[in-house]
Write an enzyme that holds these catalytic residues in place. Structure first.
Site, PDB file in Angstrom:
ATOM      1  N   HIS A 127       0.855  -1.217   0.000  1.00 21.53           N
ATOM      2  CA  HIS A 127       0.000   0.000   0.000  1.00 21.53           C
ATOM      3  C   HIS A 127       0.881   1.255   0.000  1.00 21.53           C
ATOM      4  CE1 HIS A 127      -3.917   2.051   1.317  1.00 21.53           C
ATOM      5  NE2 HIS A 127      -3.042   3.036   1.112  1.00 21.53           N
TER       6      HIS A 127
ATOM      7  N   HIS B 147     -10.622   1.070   1.453  1.00 26.10           N
ATOM      8  CA  HIS B 147     -10.467   2.087   2.500  1.00 26.10           C
ATOM      9  C   HIS B 147     -11.730   1.983   3.350  1.00 26.10           C
ATOM     10  CE1 HIS B 147      -8.922   5.997   4.148  1.00 26.10           C
ATOM     11  NE2 HIS B 147     -10.140   5.938   4.653  1.00 26.10           N
TER      12      HIS B 147
ATOM     13  N   LYS C 272      -9.269  -0.492  -6.140  1.00 25.05           N
ATOM     14  CA  LYS C 272      -9.383   0.155  -4.826  1.00 25.05           C
ATOM     15  C   LYS C 272     -10.735   0.817  -4.657  1.00 25.05           C
ATOM     16  CE  LYS C 272      -7.954   1.993  -0.902  1.00 25.05           C
ATOM     17  NZ  LYS C 272      -6.810   2.806  -0.527  1.00 25.05           N
TER      18      LYS C 272
ATOM     19  N   HIS D 169      -4.882  -0.712   5.721  1.00 22.66           N
ATOM     20  CA  HIS D 169      -4.447   0.084   6.883  1.00 22.66           C
ATOM     21  C   HIS D 169      -5.421   0.049   8.062  1.00 22.66           C
ATOM     22  CE1 HIS D 169      -7.014   2.836   4.710  1.00 22.66           C
ATOM     23  NE2 HIS D 169      -6.081   3.243   3.879  1.00 22.66           N
TER      24      HIS D 169
ATOM     25  N   HIS E 298       1.460   5.396  -1.703  1.00 19.51           N
ATOM     26  CA  HIS E 298       1.095   6.560  -2.519  1.00 19.51           C
ATOM     27  C   HIS E 298       2.376   7.158  -3.076  1.00 19.51           C
ATOM     28  CE1 HIS E 298      -3.061   6.622  -1.012  1.00 19.51           C
ATOM     29  NE2 HIS E 298      -2.509   6.153   0.096  1.00 19.51           N
TER      30      HIS E 298
ATOM     31  N   ASP F  59       1.271   2.516   3.631  1.00 20.55           N
ATOM     32  CA  ASP F  59       0.431   3.697   3.399  1.00 20.55           C
ATOM     33  C   ASP F  59       1.269   4.974   3.453  1.00 20.55           C
ATOM     34  OD1 ASP F  59      -1.829   5.130   2.744  1.00 20.55           O
ATOM     35  OD2 ASP F  59      -2.567   5.255   4.810  1.00 20.55           O
TER      36      ASP F  59
HETATM   37  C1  NCD Z   1      -3.666   9.104   1.863  1.00 19.59           C
HETATM   38  C2  NCD Z   1      -3.199  10.162   0.852  1.00 19.59           C
HETATM   39  O1  NCD Z   1      -2.687  11.195   1.273  1.00 19.59           O
HETATM   40  O2  NCD Z   1      -3.337   9.921  -0.355  1.00 19.59           O
HETATM   41  N1  NCD Z   1      -3.708   9.716   3.152  1.00 19.59           N
HETATM   42  C3  NCD Z   1      -3.666   9.069   4.349  1.00 19.59           C
HETATM   43  O3  NCD Z   1      -3.826   9.721   5.371  1.00 19.59           O
HETATM   44  N2  NCD Z   1      -3.426   7.789   4.431  1.00 19.59           N
HETATM   45  C4  NCD Z   1      -4.976   8.522   1.455  1.00 19.59           C
HETATM   46  C5  NCD Z   1      -5.374   7.301   2.219  1.00 19.59           C
HETATM   47  O4  NCD Z   1      -4.771   6.237   2.109  1.00 19.59           O
HETATM   48  O5  NCD Z   1      -6.358   7.371   2.991  1.00 19.59           O
HETATM   49 ZN    ZN Z   2      -3.409   5.029   1.502  1.00 22.40          ZN
END
Ligand code: NCD
Ligand code: ZN
Length: 344
Positions: free
Chosen positions: A14, A137, A100, A175, A16, A248
């Site tokens: 996971h 999520h 997702k 998460h 970003h 995450d």
């Molecule tokens: C994530 C993001 O910033 O893209 N933020 C977070 O707090 N984890 C999005 C997500 O996974 O909820």
């Molecule tokens: Zn995330």
């Protein structure tokens, strides 16, 4: 007590990675630690087609050194109107590893998410039939529901009915932050698993308010009470194949976090393995670390285990306060702290 920990190369289920200059700056941190990563699709605009995913995968590889053997595993961002044929053919062609589900409005860039799961029942039936994992999520978005209860309410209102409607659908509850989620996943069939972040094993909700508002401890789902942190942490180190590594990591420029309306997300990619190793060590569970980091995830996804290994050593590692990145600054998770493990 061993001072050297060598494990099969791990994956991050996971991540970003963002896009543009931020992607160029942060991709290397994940690629340095992990062989593969599940790439979240919440870009602006979101990654909703196989063509967009394929182009994004190319941009990720372009952000890495030429000889990088990192493999980005792409995901589709489900919307009320996503094209099920493109999703299924994208999965068949190996462009999409998973899809997702963001409930619309639940988190960063989720406005185009699903407004009602009923709207994607046809898509979920198709995913169940072809064995395509659904990543969730798991928070309701109803403002009437207390933010600290949104995961538990999601389980009751959305997830339980969904698993009854699609009993064979592979689901990763992403998460997880509550004892409720741990119990739900444990009691469910082998087709239901969860990812666990380092931060939800380390901080509880007090961290967000310690001596003032602490934007760098704010993420979604938000950290919960101590009893929940302990349950999530115990699940991570338990050795159960239903729980695996998903950082995450969610970078936001420092100014976007330290703001009157600060963004949700914790940037933990640079030292993720060291953070997790410290957790397993503190729990006397280093023997279970390799399963969590390198085996449970690929087995759940039906992918081969990685070849090769990585080594962590018991040695002090100072996490910087700030990382200057592409004309901006990022504050890493555990900034200013010293961890007991260092990745070779
Ligand atoms: C994530 C993001 O910033 O893209 N933020 C977070 O707090 N984890 C999005 C997500 O996974 O909820
Ligand atoms: Zn995330």
């Amino acid at each position: 007590m061993s001072d050297i920990l060598t494990i099969r190369r791990p994956d991050d289920w996971h991540v970003h990675l963002r896009d543009g200059p931020m992607l160029d700056a942060v991709a290397v941190y994940t690629a340095r630690q992990f062989a593969r990563a599940i790439i979240m699709p919440n870009l602006i605009p979101p990654v909703t087609t196989s063509a967009a995913a394929s182009a994004y995968r190319d941009r990720i590889m372009a952000a890495l050194p030429e000889d990088s053997d990192f493999t980005p595993l792409m995901t589709a961002y489900l919307t009320d109107t996503i094209d099920a044929d493109d999703l299924a053919s994208g999965h068949d062609e190996g462009i999409f590893t998973a899809a997702k589900l963001y409930p619309a409005g639940a988190t960063t860039n989720s406005d185009s998410g699903v407004t009602d799961v009923a709207n994607i029942h046809g898509v979920l039936a198709r995913m169940e039939a072809i064995g395509m994992p659904l990543l969730i999520h798991g928070e309701v978005t109803d403002n009437e529901v207390d933010i600290f209860d949104r995961e538990a309410v999601f389980i009751e209102q959305i997830l339980e009915p969904l698993t009854r409607d699609f009993p064979a659908l592979k689901i990763v509850f992403e998460h997880i932050t509550t004892a409720d989620a741990v119990e739900f996943v444990k009691a469910a069939g082998a087709n239901i698993a969860a990812t666990i972040t380092p931060h939800h094993c380390v901080i509880n909700r007090n961290a967000i308010f310690e001596g003032g508002v602490r934007p760098h401890a704010y993420c979604l789902p938000v950290a919960k009470r101590e009893q929940h942190r302990l349950a999530v942490r115990a699940a991570a180190v338990s050795g159960s194949p239903k729980f695996f590594l998903g950082t995450d990591t969610a970078p936001h420029a420092r100014g976007d976090k330290e703001s009157s309306c600060g963004c949700a997300g914790i940037f933990n990619a640079p030292y993720a393995l060291e953070s997790y190793a410290a957790i397993f060590d503190a729990e006397g569970a280093l023997d279970n670390f390799e399963g969590f980091a390198s085996e449970h995830g690929p087995r759940f996804y039906g992918l081969p285990l990685n070849e090769g290994s990585i080594t962590l050593r018991r040695a002090a590692l100072e996490i910087p306060d700030i990382m200057p990145i592409e004309g901006t600054e990022l504050v890493p998770f555990q900034a200013g702290e010293t961890l007991g493990w260092t990745l070779d």
